[in-house]
Design an enzyme around this catalytic site. Sequence first.
Site, mmCIF file in Angstrom:
data_model
loop_
_atom_site.group_PDB
_atom_site.id
_atom_site.type_symbol
_atom_site.label_atom_id
_atom_site.label_comp_id
_atom_site.label_asym_id
_atom_site.label_seq_id
_atom_site.Cartn_x
_atom_site.Cartn_y
_atom_site.Cartn_z
ATOM 1 N N ASN A 116 21.376 6.737 34.151
ATOM 2 C CA ASN A 116 20.535 7.117 35.284
ATOM 3 C C ASN A 116 19.935 8.510 35.120
ATOM 4 O OD1 ASN A 116 20.741 4.665 36.489
ATOM 5 N ND2 ASN A 116 22.261 5.262 38.006
ATOM 6 N N HIS B 219 30.523 11.643 46.895
ATOM 7 C CA HIS B 219 30.390 10.198 47.107
ATOM 8 C C HIS B 219 31.292 9.461 46.111
ATOM 9 C CE1 HIS B 219 28.556 6.582 48.495
ATOM 10 N NE2 HIS B 219 27.799 6.362 47.449
ATOM 11 N N ARG C 284 29.723 4.210 57.189
ATOM 12 C CA ARG C 284 30.797 3.239 56.869
ATOM 13 C C ARG C 284 32.054 3.555 57.673
ATOM 14 N NH1 ARG C 284 29.254 2.948 50.443
ATOM 15 N NH2 ARG C 284 27.941 1.101 50.686
ATOM 16 N N ARG D 119 31.158 4.961 39.750
ATOM 17 C CA ARG D 119 29.772 5.468 39.801
ATOM 18 C C ARG D 119 29.475 6.428 38.646
ATOM 19 N NH1 ARG D 119 31.320 5.774 45.314
ATOM 20 N NH2 ARG D 119 30.275 4.222 46.589
ATOM 21 N N GLY E 226 13.741 -1.804 44.101
ATOM 22 C CA GLY E 226 14.837 -2.776 44.039
ATOM 23 C C GLY E 226 15.448 -3.015 45.407
ATOM 24 N N GLY F 52 11.490 3.196 42.963
ATOM 25 C CA GLY F 52 12.489 2.128 42.781
ATOM 26 C C GLY F 52 12.310 1.109 43.899
ATOM 27 N N GLY G 250 15.476 0.336 47.638
ATOM 28 C CA GLY G 250 14.101 0.808 47.872
ATOM 29 C C GLY G 250 13.311 -0.127 48.771
HETATM 30 N N1 APR Z 1 10.926 4.362 37.275
HETATM 31 C C1 APR Z 1 10.763 3.608 38.373
HETATM 32 N N2 APR Z 1 11.584 2.595 38.706
HETATM 33 C C2 APR Z 1 12.611 2.341 37.889
HETATM 34 C C3 APR Z 1 12.862 3.099 36.720
HETATM 35 C C4 APR Z 1 11.964 4.157 36.418
HETATM 36 N N3 APR Z 1 12.098 4.905 35.325
HETATM 37 N N4 APR Z 1 13.968 2.592 36.127
HETATM 38 C C5 APR Z 1 14.425 1.580 36.899
HETATM 39 N N5 APR Z 1 13.591 1.422 37.953
HETATM 40 C C6 APR Z 1 13.695 0.444 39.045
HETATM 41 C C7 APR Z 1 14.091 -0.953 38.578
HETATM 42 O O1 APR Z 1 12.970 -1.648 38.025
HETATM 43 C C8 APR Z 1 14.596 -1.584 39.874
HETATM 44 O O2 APR Z 1 13.561 -2.269 40.579
HETATM 45 O O3 APR Z 1 14.740 0.808 39.935
HETATM 46 C C9 APR Z 1 15.054 -0.367 40.699
HETATM 47 C C10 APR Z 1 16.539 -0.354 40.989
HETATM 48 O O4 APR Z 1 16.795 -1.426 41.842
HETATM 49 P P1 APR Z 1 18.147 -2.271 41.822
HETATM 50 O O5 APR Z 1 18.504 -2.633 40.425
HETATM 51 O O6 APR Z 1 18.005 -3.363 42.834
HETATM 52 O O7 APR Z 1 19.241 -1.196 42.289
HETATM 53 P P2 APR Z 1 19.612 -0.798 43.796
HETATM 54 O O8 APR Z 1 20.683 -1.686 44.287
HETATM 55 O O9 APR Z 1 18.389 -0.627 44.599
HETATM 56 O O10 APR Z 1 20.314 0.627 43.540
HETATM 57 C C11 APR Z 1 19.562 1.720 43.055
HETATM 58 O O11 APR Z 1 20.836 3.301 44.310
HETATM 59 O O12 APR Z 1 22.743 3.041 45.596
HETATM 60 C C12 APR Z 1 22.234 3.437 44.348
HETATM 61 O O13 APR Z 1 24.038 2.901 42.781
HETATM 62 C C13 APR Z 1 22.752 2.557 43.218
HETATM 63 O O14 APR Z 1 21.987 3.993 41.453
HETATM 64 C C14 APR Z 1 21.712 2.805 42.163
HETATM 65 C C15 APR Z 1 20.422 2.965 42.995
#
Ligand code: APR
Length: 308
Positions: free
Chosen positions: A95, A175, A151, A88, A11, A9, A14
């Site tokens: 998820n 959480h 926090r 959540r 995002g 991930g 990550g």
């Molecule tokens: N395999 C790999 N990556 C994936 C997959 C998958 N099957 N499905 C989604 N992703 C990637 C998305 O493409 C995206 O880049 O996961 C990333 C998630 O990033 P964001 O949408 O920016 O989410 P983020 O804020 O990083 O949160 C991720 O962490 O804190 C928790 O609640 C939050 O569950 C969430 C997770």
Amino acid sequence: MQNKVSIIGAGNVGSALAFLLAQKELAKIVLIDIDKDMAIGKTLDIYQACSALGIDCKIYGSNAYEDVSNSAVVVITAGFPRKAGMDRAELLAKNASIIKDIVKNIVKYAPNSIILMVTNPLDVMTYYAFKLSGFDRTKVLGEAGMLDTSRFATFISQKLNFSIQNINSLIFGTHNDKMFTINRYINIGGFPISLFMKTKEIKKLIERTKKGGEEIIKLLKTSSASYAPAASCFRMIEAILKDKKYICCSSIYLDGEYGIKDVCIGLPVKLGKNGVEEIIKLPLTAKEKKYLLDAASNCKELIKQLPF
Ligand code: APR
């Protein structure tokens, strides 16, 4: 740089974690995302940021799971974050299907790794990863206790105007709104918090901590917290890679501790190169034990929805 950490991930959480790890030159990093361009783009940006900082960074972006092989730690941040007004638990079904596929690949390509879960609902997903992976429970951790503790400590430090380094506090439980603290285990520079703060004030800060993620989502509007979750993961990974024997709160599968079985909740643990090397056993009053049992039964209810 011998260690390798993979982050699934790329995002907000990550990529923030990848940048932190890169800055500390702690490990080789692999950033995996279903969106390959996203993984490679973030990687390039981090490489160039490290160049500006004079840091020798080793980071690789990919969508291929074979690239996680030989990782010491695999962090799962893939999945949907919350939007304003969401609980959540509402993320569970979406998820879970993502986590199922990812864990299968971790087992295949990095069977000796330690899994660190970030995806929400955190304790439920930690449980899911533990069950699906078949890994020893000491190798499947959830990051939220560390995050909620950070926090809470921030709020105490701001309120009392003492250094964050003087705040020793822990958040237990799940959480969500079942998290709690134990006042007599909080100290400020070694002194009981009761010397500085009334119980009523501590309670207010706990209530704010419970809504800590929500407070940020309301302000950001289109995304959720990323720096604090990333930093919390960083501390846990550092403790593992450097074999620090560090006490922090982690979500962990319970097998009879505190009379609780077959659920993951946040408790104080000792982290070292083998993952969770000890679950710290605290003397609890009947009231404190009830808080823990409430958190466990809340998580158990959600676990029933997991698609095995
Ligand atoms: N395999 C790999 N990556 C994936 C997959 C998958 N099957 N499905 C989604 N992703 C990637 C998305 O493409 C995206 O880049 O996961 C990333 C998630 O990033 P964001 O949408 O920016 O989410 P983020 O804020 O990083 O949160 C991720 O962490 O804190 C928790 O609640 C939050 O569950 C969430 C997770």
